[in-house]
Design an enzyme around this catalytic site. Structure first.
Site, PDB file in Angstrom:
ATOM      1  N   THR A 194       0.816  -1.206   0.000  1.00  0.00           N
ATOM      2  CA  THR A 194       0.000   0.000   0.000  1.00  0.00           C
ATOM      3  C   THR A 194       0.853   1.262   0.000  1.00  0.00           C
ATOM      4  O   THR A 194       2.013   1.227   0.436  1.00  0.00           O
ATOM      5  CB  THR A 194      -0.895  -0.018   1.260  1.00  0.00           C
ATOM      6  OG1 THR A 194      -1.540   1.243   1.405  1.00  0.00           O
ATOM      7  CG2 THR A 194      -0.085  -0.266   2.530  1.00  0.00           C
ATOM      8  N   ASP A 195       0.244   2.370  -0.427  1.00  0.00           N
ATOM      9  CA  ASP A 195       0.956   3.655  -0.351  1.00  0.00           C
ATOM     10  C   ASP A 195       1.046   4.169   1.092  1.00  0.00           C
ATOM     11  O   ASP A 195       1.801   5.103   1.379  1.00  0.00           O
ATOM     12  CB  ASP A 195       0.274   4.701  -1.245  1.00  0.00           C
ATOM     13  CG  ASP A 195      -1.189   4.961  -0.907  1.00  0.00           C
ATOM     14  OD1 ASP A 195      -1.719   4.335   0.022  1.00  0.00           O
ATOM     15  OD2 ASP A 195      -1.814   5.800  -1.590  1.00  0.00           O
ATOM     16  N   GLU A 196       0.259   3.557   2.008  1.00  0.00           N
ATOM     17  CA  GLU A 196       0.245   4.064   3.390  1.00  0.00           C
ATOM     18  C   GLU A 196       1.582   3.884   4.102  1.00  0.00           C
ATOM     19  O   GLU A 196       1.825   4.500   5.134  1.00  0.00           O
ATOM     20  CB  GLU A 196      -0.864   3.385   4.208  1.00  0.00           C
ATOM     21  CG  GLU A 196      -2.228   3.649   3.639  1.00  0.00           C
ATOM     22  CD  GLU A 196      -3.364   3.523   4.634  1.00  0.00           C
ATOM     23  OE1 GLU A 196      -3.114   3.462   5.853  1.00  0.00           O
ATOM     24  OE2 GLU A 196      -4.521   3.485   4.187  1.00  0.00           O
ATOM     25  N   TYR A 234      -1.884  -0.462  11.081  1.00  0.00           N
ATOM     26  CA  TYR A 234      -2.023  -1.146   9.784  1.00  0.00           C
ATOM     27  C   TYR A 234      -0.833  -0.825   8.887  1.00  0.00           C
ATOM     28  O   TYR A 234      -0.179  -1.723   8.345  1.00  0.00           O
ATOM     29  CB  TYR A 234      -3.336  -0.713   9.094  1.00  0.00           C
ATOM     30  CG  TYR A 234      -3.354  -1.019   7.612  1.00  0.00           C
ATOM     31  CD1 TYR A 234      -3.419  -2.333   7.146  1.00  0.00           C
ATOM     32  CD2 TYR A 234      -3.275   0.005   6.657  1.00  0.00           C
ATOM     33  CE1 TYR A 234      -3.405  -2.615   5.778  1.00  0.00           C
ATOM     34  CE2 TYR A 234      -3.261  -0.265   5.300  1.00  0.00           C
ATOM     35  CZ  TYR A 234      -3.322  -1.576   4.863  1.00  0.00           C
ATOM     36  OH  TYR A 234      -3.305  -1.856   3.512  1.00  0.00           O
ATOM     37  N   LYS A 263       2.140  -3.296   7.384  1.00  0.00           N
ATOM     38  CA  LYS A 263       2.419  -3.483   5.954  1.00  0.00           C
ATOM     39  C   LYS A 263       3.870  -3.092   5.640  1.00  0.00           C
ATOM     40  O   LYS A 263       4.544  -3.757   4.850  1.00  0.00           O
ATOM     41  CB  LYS A 263       1.450  -2.640   5.103  1.00  0.00           C
ATOM     42  CG  LYS A 263       0.009  -3.091   5.116  1.00  0.00           C
ATOM     43  CD  LYS A 263      -0.225  -4.481   4.553  1.00  0.00           C
ATOM     44  CE  LYS A 263      -0.016  -4.581   3.067  1.00  0.00           C
ATOM     45  NZ  LYS A 263      -0.402  -5.920   2.544  1.00  0.00           N
TER      46      LYS A 263
HETATM   47  P1  NAD Z   1      -9.750  -7.234   2.376  1.00  0.00           P
HETATM   48  O1  NAD Z   1      -9.750  -6.930   3.840  1.00  0.00           O
HETATM   49  O2  NAD Z   1     -10.972  -6.949   1.582  1.00  0.00           O
HETATM   50  O3  NAD Z   1      -9.396  -8.769   2.145  1.00  0.00           O
HETATM   51  C1  NAD Z   1      -8.407  -9.442   2.862  1.00  0.00           C
HETATM   52  C2  NAD Z   1      -8.597 -10.934   2.634  1.00  0.00           C
HETATM   53  O4  NAD Z   1      -7.541 -11.629   3.341  1.00  0.00           O
HETATM   54  C3  NAD Z   1      -9.914 -11.482   3.174  1.00  0.00           C
HETATM   55  O5  NAD Z   1     -10.493 -12.348   2.240  1.00  0.00           O
HETATM   56  C4  NAD Z   1      -9.511 -12.241   4.430  1.00  0.00           C
HETATM   57  O6  NAD Z   1     -10.369 -13.331   4.722  1.00  0.00           O
HETATM   58  C5  NAD Z   1      -8.119 -12.718   4.055  1.00  0.00           C
HETATM   59  N1  NAD Z   1      -7.283 -12.972   5.234  1.00  0.00           N
HETATM   60  C6  NAD Z   1      -7.114 -12.195   6.330  1.00  0.00           C
HETATM   61  N2  NAD Z   1      -6.286 -12.791   7.202  1.00  0.00           N
HETATM   62  C7  NAD Z   1      -5.888 -13.958   6.635  1.00  0.00           C
HETATM   63  C8  NAD Z   1      -5.021 -14.999   7.034  1.00  0.00           C
HETATM   64  N3  NAD Z   1      -4.387 -14.953   8.214  1.00  0.00           N
HETATM   65  N4  NAD Z   1      -4.840 -16.045   6.205  1.00  0.00           N
HETATM   66  C9  NAD Z   1      -5.483 -16.111   5.009  1.00  0.00           C
HETATM   67  N5  NAD Z   1      -6.331 -15.154   4.590  1.00  0.00           N
HETATM   68  C10 NAD Z   1      -6.533 -14.083   5.381  1.00  0.00           C
HETATM   69  O7  NAD Z   1      -8.495  -6.456   1.800  1.00  0.00           O
HETATM   70  P2  NAD Z   1      -8.297  -5.729   0.399  1.00  0.00           P
HETATM   71  O8  NAD Z   1      -8.801  -4.341   0.501  1.00  0.00           O
HETATM   72  O9  NAD Z   1      -8.773  -6.617  -0.658  1.00  0.00           O
HETATM   73  O10 NAD Z   1      -6.698  -5.643   0.365  1.00  0.00           O
HETATM   74  C11 NAD Z   1      -5.928  -6.732  -0.166  1.00  0.00           C
HETATM   75  C12 NAD Z   1      -4.451  -6.383  -0.083  1.00  0.00           C
HETATM   76  O11 NAD Z   1      -4.213  -5.183  -0.824  1.00  0.00           O
HETATM   77  C13 NAD Z   1      -3.972  -6.093   1.332  1.00  0.00           C
HETATM   78  O12 NAD Z   1      -2.687  -6.648   1.470  1.00  0.00           O
HETATM   79  C14 NAD Z   1      -3.927  -4.583   1.411  1.00  0.00           C
HETATM   80  O13 NAD Z   1      -2.932  -4.159   2.321  1.00  0.00           O
HETATM   81  C15 NAD Z   1      -3.568  -4.208   0.001  1.00  0.00           C
HETATM   82  N6  NAD Z   1      -4.039  -2.898  -0.485  1.00  0.00           N
HETATM   83  C16 NAD Z   1      -5.346  -2.535  -0.353  1.00  0.00           C
HETATM   84  C17 NAD Z   1      -5.793  -1.322  -0.872  1.00  0.00           C
HETATM   85  C18 NAD Z   1      -7.227  -0.889  -0.773  1.00  0.00           C
HETATM   86  O14 NAD Z   1      -7.556   0.230  -1.148  1.00  0.00           O
HETATM   87  N7  NAD Z   1      -8.144  -1.717  -0.310  1.00  0.00           N
HETATM   88  C19 NAD Z   1      -4.877  -0.474  -1.517  1.00  0.00           C
HETATM   89  C20 NAD Z   1      -3.537  -0.875  -1.608  1.00  0.00           C
HETATM   90  C21 NAD Z   1      -3.140  -2.097  -1.107  1.00  0.00           C
HETATM   91  O1  DAU Z   2      -4.190   3.964   0.500  1.00  0.00           O
HETATM   92  C1  DAU Z   2      -4.401   2.589   0.426  1.00  0.00           C
HETATM   93  C2  DAU Z   2      -5.238   2.148   1.616  1.00  0.00           C
HETATM   94  O2  DAU Z   2      -6.564   2.615   1.382  1.00  0.00           O
HETATM   95  C3  DAU Z   2      -5.219   0.642   1.813  1.00  0.00           C
HETATM   96  O3  DAU Z   2      -3.917   0.239   2.121  1.00  0.00           O
HETATM   97  C4  DAU Z   2      -6.182   0.234   2.937  1.00  0.00           C
HETATM   98  O4  DAU Z   2      -6.239  -1.171   3.050  1.00  0.00           O
HETATM   99  C5  DAU Z   2      -7.562   0.766   2.595  1.00  0.00           C
HETATM  100  O5  DAU Z   2      -8.464   0.465   3.650  1.00  0.00           O
HETATM  101  C6  DAU Z   2      -7.525   2.283   2.373  1.00  0.00           C
HETATM  102  O6  DAU Z   2      -7.234   2.975   3.602  1.00  0.00           O
HETATM  103  P1  DAU Z   2      -7.996   4.319   4.000  1.00  0.00           P
HETATM  104  O7  DAU Z   2      -7.944   4.498   5.455  1.00  0.00           O
HETATM  105  O8  DAU Z   2      -7.548   5.447   3.144  1.00  0.00           O
HETATM  106  O9  DAU Z   2      -9.496   3.924   3.500  1.00  0.00           O
HETATM  107  P2  DAU Z   2     -10.945   4.132   4.169  1.00  0.00           P
HETATM  108  O10 DAU Z   2     -11.938   3.742   3.133  1.00  0.00           O
HETATM  109  O11 DAU Z   2     -11.047   3.527   5.519  1.00  0.00           O
HETATM  110  O12 DAU Z   2     -11.013   5.717   4.350  1.00  0.00           O
HETATM  111  C7  DAU Z   2     -10.829   6.596   3.259  1.00  0.00           C
HETATM  112  C8  DAU Z   2     -10.876   8.005   3.810  1.00  0.00           C
HETATM  113  O13 DAU Z   2     -12.212   8.305   4.251  1.00  0.00           O
HETATM  114  C9  DAU Z   2      -9.998   8.234   5.031  1.00  0.00           C
HETATM  115  O14 DAU Z   2      -9.446   9.549   4.973  1.00  0.00           O
HETATM  116  C10 DAU Z   2     -10.954   8.122   6.208  1.00  0.00           C
HETATM  117  C11 DAU Z   2     -12.263   8.638   5.639  1.00  0.00           C
HETATM  118  N1  DAU Z   2     -13.492   8.044   6.192  1.00  0.00           N
HETATM  119  C12 DAU Z   2     -13.587   6.682   6.162  1.00  0.00           C
HETATM  120  C13 DAU Z   2     -14.724   6.051   6.653  1.00  0.00           C
HETATM  121  C14 DAU Z   2     -14.833   4.546   6.647  1.00  0.00           C
HETATM  122  C15 DAU Z   2     -14.509   8.835   6.659  1.00  0.00           C
HETATM  123  O15 DAU Z   2     -14.412  10.089   6.653  1.00  0.00           O
HETATM  124  N2  DAU Z   2     -15.639   8.220   7.153  1.00  0.00           N
HETATM  125  C16 DAU Z   2     -15.775   6.868   7.174  1.00  0.00           C
HETATM  126  O16 DAU Z   2     -16.839   6.367   7.644  1.00  0.00           O
END
Ligand code: NAD
Ligand code: DAU
Length: 375
Positions: free
Chosen positions: A135-137, A161, A165
């Site tokens: 992730t970019d975080e 988190y 990562k």
């Molecule tokens: P998600 O939370 O939707 O899915 C995570 C999946 O991993 C789930 O299916 C869960 O059951 C499985 N899981 C959790 N713990 C596990 C374990 N111990 N063993 C096996 N499976 C397990 O997450 P996502 O949003 O799809 O993110 C997927 C990946 O991409 C993550 O590594 C996250 O850090 C990265 N990522 C997410 C975003 C985003 O915007 N969502 C952006 C950049 C990177």
């Molecule tokens: O940047 C990549 C990341 O993006 C991934 O690595 C993470 O897995 C993914 O969850 C996401 O993280 P964020 O914290 O940016 O996403 P989230 O959807 O939780 O929140 C997006 C923005 O919106 C953040 O600034 C918090 C705000 N927010 C979020 C929720 C859920 C609100 O203001 N209200 C809300 O109810």
């Protein structure tokens, strides 16, 4: 033909990736491993039948003997590692699961891959790759005039988190540097699209609008995120795996920065517009504001800020663009429309996720899920 292990394939991005990969590379064998935590959902993989080229395994990445067995049994030559605890808010209230899955779990996979691929075992594949999805975080937060994150921006993770990562990225790097394990890492910005669990901003706001619930905006709503349609993330990972230098990291993003309040306002207007134009659709959601003579923006409610809330993320995708030819296909306008279409068309999917019936189904089919959830 490759034999690909996809971890976390029942989650949001992982399930999109399983669909993407099977459609693009039907000759490959795909093994999807997922612990089915609250965020994993087999309904996101519905329509993919167990077959000669697909298998689902219910298991934990921390279970090293299981991983070792799977690698051998399936002669896995590519690992695409999505499995993680992914929600920042949950990491603030309960960081332990993040340390366990994101750090220990990633290490368990690396250890097993190193043992199998580099152990000199007869029959083990000769060409292999461990791709880590990050992730970019990990880069921390930006001010208004800071340049976007590049691959050389120093790591400065701010939430448990992000720190977990960052830790896993360092372990991947170390396994490449020390043992010569072929690895690649992608660091992507915020994804949106089908199958996203409704605790994340876009699906949460969409569902709250339909149900007439408050739209909680953290702080002043001016925090900025850089949004990418999930399929464009899948394409980026595919390119990194195909062309990326081993041992390197690639940032993936779409140069698409939005404040949270602007995103939520956009969603309110788009949903109102669709419901106003389609009375039958509106009738499915009696509590949505437009049915009460109000607009969805009336639900916007400013709430206490997230602890340690990063102010801005922005990706500089120059490296993936110049080295890999990466470019997103979807614009934000088309991506949001596709996402809204999907959520309107898949009400059953998000209802079962919201009302807990999915958990009951998992308990019935896979035994007690509470252990998996740490409840
Ligand atoms: P998600 O939370 O939707 O899915 C995570 C999946 O991993 C789930 O299916 C869960 O059951 C499985 N899981 C959790 N713990 C596990 C374990 N111990 N063993 C096996 N499976 C397990 O997450 P996502 O949003 O799809 O993110 C997927 C990946 O991409 C993550 O590594 C996250 O850090 C990265 N990522 C997410 C975003 C985003 O915007 N969502 C952006 C950049 C990177
Ligand atoms: O940047 C990549 C990341 O993006 C991934 O690595 C993470 O897995 C993914 O969850 C996401 O993280 P964020 O914290 O940016 O996403 P989230 O959807 O939780 O929140 C997006 C923005 O919106 C953040 O600034 C918090 C705000 N927010 C979020 C929720 C859920 C609100 O203001 N209200 C809300 O109810």
């Amino acid at each position: 033909m490759r034999s690909v292990l996809i971890t976390g394939g029942a989650g949001f991005i992982g399930s999109n990736f399983v669909h993407y990969w099977l459609a693009k590379y039907p000759e490959d064998r795909v093994v999807c491993l997922d612990a089915l935590t609250y965020a994993g959902n087999l309904a996101s993989l519905a329509g993919i039948a167990e077959s000669a080229n697909y298998r689902f395994v219910h298991g934990d990445i921390c279970d090293t003997p299981l991983i070792e067995q799977l690698l051998r049994e399936e002669r896995i030559d590519h690992i695409v590692h999505f499995a993680a605890e992914s929600h920042v808010d949950r990491s603030i209230t309960g960081p332990d699961a993040f340390i366990q899955t994101n750090i220990t779990g990633t290490h368990s996979l690396l250890k097993a891959a190193k043992g199998y691929w580099l152990g000199g075992e007869e029959g083990a594949p000769k060409e292999f790759l461990f791709h880590h999805v990050s992730t970019d975080e990990v880069y921390g937060t930006l001010g208004p005039n800071d340049p976007p994150f590049t691959e050389t921006t120093p790591y400065a993770p701010n939430s448990p988190y992000a720190a977990s990562k960052a830790s896993s990225d360092h372990l991947v790097r170390a396994y490449h540097h020390t043992y010569g394990l072929p690895t690649t890492i992608s660091n992507c910005s915020n994804n949106y699209g089908p199958y996203q669990f409704p605790e994340k901003l876009i699906p949460l706001m969409f569902i709250h609008i339909l149900e007439g619930k408050n739209l909680p905006i953290y702080g002043d709503g001016k925090n900025i995120r850089d949004w990418l349609y999930v399929e464009d993330h899948c394409r980026g990972i595919d390119l990194v795996m195909e062309k990326g230098r081993r041992g390197e990291c690639y940032n993936i993003g779409g140069i698409n920065e939005w404040t949270n309040i602007d995103i939520v306002t956009l969603l309110c207007r788009e949903v109102d517009k669709r419901l106003a134009a389609n009375p039958e659709l509106a009738a499915r959601f009696p509590n949505t504001p437009i049915n009460q003579g109000r607009n969805a923006e009336s639900l916007i409610t400013y709430v206490k800020d997230r602890a340690g809330h990063d102010w801005r993320y922005a990706i500089d995708p120059t490296r993936s663009n110049e080295e890999l030819g990466y470019k997103p296909v979807e614009s934000f306008e088309t991506g949001i429309q596709r996402t809204l279409d999907w959520y309107f068309d898949n009400e059953a999917w998000w209802r079962q996720v919201m009302d807990g019936s999915y958990r009951d189904w998992i308990d019935a089919n896979y035994g007690d899920s509470r252990g998996l959830l740490g409840l």
